[in-house]
Design an enzyme around this catalytic site. Sequence first.
Site, PDB file in Angstrom:
ATOM      1  N   LYS A   1       1.014  -1.386   0.184  1.00  0.00           N
ATOM      2  CA  LYS A   1      -0.042  -0.655  -0.152  1.00  0.00           C
ATOM      3  C   LYS A   1       0.564   0.865  -0.402  1.00  0.00           C
ATOM      4  CE  LYS A   1      -4.031   2.154   2.314  1.00  0.00           C
ATOM      5  NZ  LYS A   1      -4.517   2.029   3.745  1.00  0.00           N
TER       6      LYS A   1
ATOM      7  N   SER B   1      -9.877   0.163   7.373  1.00  0.00           N
ATOM      8  CA  SER B   1      -9.250  -0.168   5.334  1.00  0.00           C
ATOM      9  C   SER B   1      -8.348  -1.810   5.219  1.00  0.00           C
ATOM     10  CB  SER B   1      -8.202   1.010   5.487  1.00  0.00           C
ATOM     11  OG  SER B   1      -8.628   1.942   5.799  1.00  0.00           O
TER      12      SER B   1
ATOM     13  N   SER C   1      -9.727   1.128   2.921  1.00  0.00           N
ATOM     14  CA  SER C   1      -9.139   2.531   2.225  1.00  0.00           C
ATOM     15  C   SER C   1      -7.843   1.734   1.438  1.00  0.00           C
ATOM     16  CB  SER C   1      -8.513   3.354   2.483  1.00  0.00           C
ATOM     17  OG  SER C   1      -7.538   3.622   3.855  1.00  0.00           O
TER      18      SER C   1
HETATM   19  N1  GLN Z   1     -12.759   4.815   6.571  1.00  0.00           N
HETATM   20  C1  GLN Z   1     -12.555   4.656   7.520  1.00  0.00           C
HETATM   21  C2  GLN Z   1     -12.029   6.183   7.383  1.00  0.00           C
HETATM   22  O1  GLN Z   1     -11.519   6.670   6.770  1.00  0.00           O
HETATM   23  C3  GLN Z   1     -11.185   3.782   7.731  1.00  0.00           C
HETATM   24  C4  GLN Z   1      -9.608   4.174   7.537  1.00  0.00           C
HETATM   25  C5  GLN Z   1      -9.077   3.696   7.067  1.00  0.00           C
HETATM   26  O2  GLN Z   1      -8.519   2.592   8.271  1.00  0.00           O
HETATM   27  N2  GLN Z   1      -7.713   4.057   6.988  1.00  0.00           N
HETATM   28  O3  GLN Z   1     -11.048   7.087   8.077  1.00  0.00           O
END
Ligand code: GLN
Length: 482
Positions: A84, A183, A159
């Site tokens: 990532k 994410s 994400s």
């Molecule tokens: N969707 C969540 C956020 O936007 C989680 C994102 C993540 O786990 N990095 O904060």
Amino acid sequence: MSGDRALDLPIAEASRLLEKGDISARELVDAALDRIAETDHSIHAFLHVDAQTARAAADRVDRARTITNREPRPPLLGFPYGLKDNISIRGMPLTCGSRILEGYTPPYDATAVTRLREAGAIAIGKTNLDEFAMGSSTEFSAYGPTRNPRDITRVPGGSSGGSGAAVAAGQVPFALGSDTGGSVRLPASFCGVVGLKPTYGRISRYGLAAYGSSLDQIGPLARTVDDCAAVYRAIAGLDPFDSTTLEDPVNPGDEDPDDLRGLRIGLPIEYFDRGIAPGVGAAIRACVDRLAGLGAEVEEVSLPHTRFALAAYYVIAPAEASANLARYDGVKYGLSRRECSDVVEMVASTRALGFGPEVKRRIMLGTFALSSGYYDAYYGRAQRVREFVRRDFSHVFERVDVLATPTCPTVAFRLGERLDDPYAMYLADVLTVTVNCAGVPALVVPCGESEGLPVGLQLIGPHLGENTLFRVGRATERVARR
Ligand code: GLN
């Protein structure tokens, strides 16, 4: 056997072929690069591919094999993977899906990357993400969205959507993601692959671009639970570069996945309420019934503070983000500074240009929540909620060994569907953020389908309960296939 076919095998099986010399690391890496070339124009899982370095690394593995046949064999020797793009690796750009880091290449490796290298794995490229890991669909990447390989009109989740899509499309056997509020797990569920959010402190965050430091964990995505566990075991453990890492040894698991006698599974009623799409709830319940068929005892349990967790998360995560993102000021990294008459204007205009709308929204929310006069009403309260959520889990784990829940109320939604409605986007995380608030581990395993799209079972364990999750996860794979 061809490298192309070997790429689709479980890691342990392909590893035996590599050991015997039936295939070479170079063939495996070439197969992955070919897959990416064939499929990534429609999926866009990768932001950067470094074919030359990956091929050279594979050749080194093959040469070393013929000279020494090293014992014991590193567990991931010769396997390509995706990383990532909020995790640092020397020699490849780090963008975090943001314009503000454009042109920045980190001078060091994240600890997870160092450990994967020691385990013999070969980084092939950087995968797409929502800008600074803020989002649930990978549509907030400044470099364009990733699409779900199962249906390219749908999002892959976020994400870590690039990592989930890369594994689901067979481009790489595994990838690393990060999970602050879901994410790793959401892309695993939406794309039909396995994903682990480890216990907080299990995997070093050194070299991970910080989002919400008290919530962030790196986690692996892979096609099978065993593959996911192999990657986890290669990277977990104490690291002097991250003082929050835990000392406890990382033990191998050896339980029989066909026998769940004595295992107690809790179904938290709050995770099965009205908001869950009927097809998703049905797939989860059918899977849990089959796990009961292997001897597990299933009982309903309650985590009463669940309904406050999403609101608390969306105060705590932006608050931490607003502090963590202060370092992107146009001076230290990436995007060259705007020419301005004074420094305040320079920082402001670089940030205005470099950050996308969702990141700006989070910085505003977080700064507000931390501002004097509001601190206690928002941040202080959210921290108290977090403590209640944590206690809910510790109470329930006195009664059961593992919790089984849906990962998300819906299957993968369509691209564009939630882009204009931040609240609808945040709701995708309602079943995952509790786990980060409490710091416990959770594993997502594909368990069925709804509307022709994958549904992931979320297994939540107690602090350091990863091996229990792998055991139940392997059983889930078996029953899902039957
Ligand atoms: N969707 C969540 C956020 O936007 C989680 C994102 C993540 O786990 N990095 O904060």
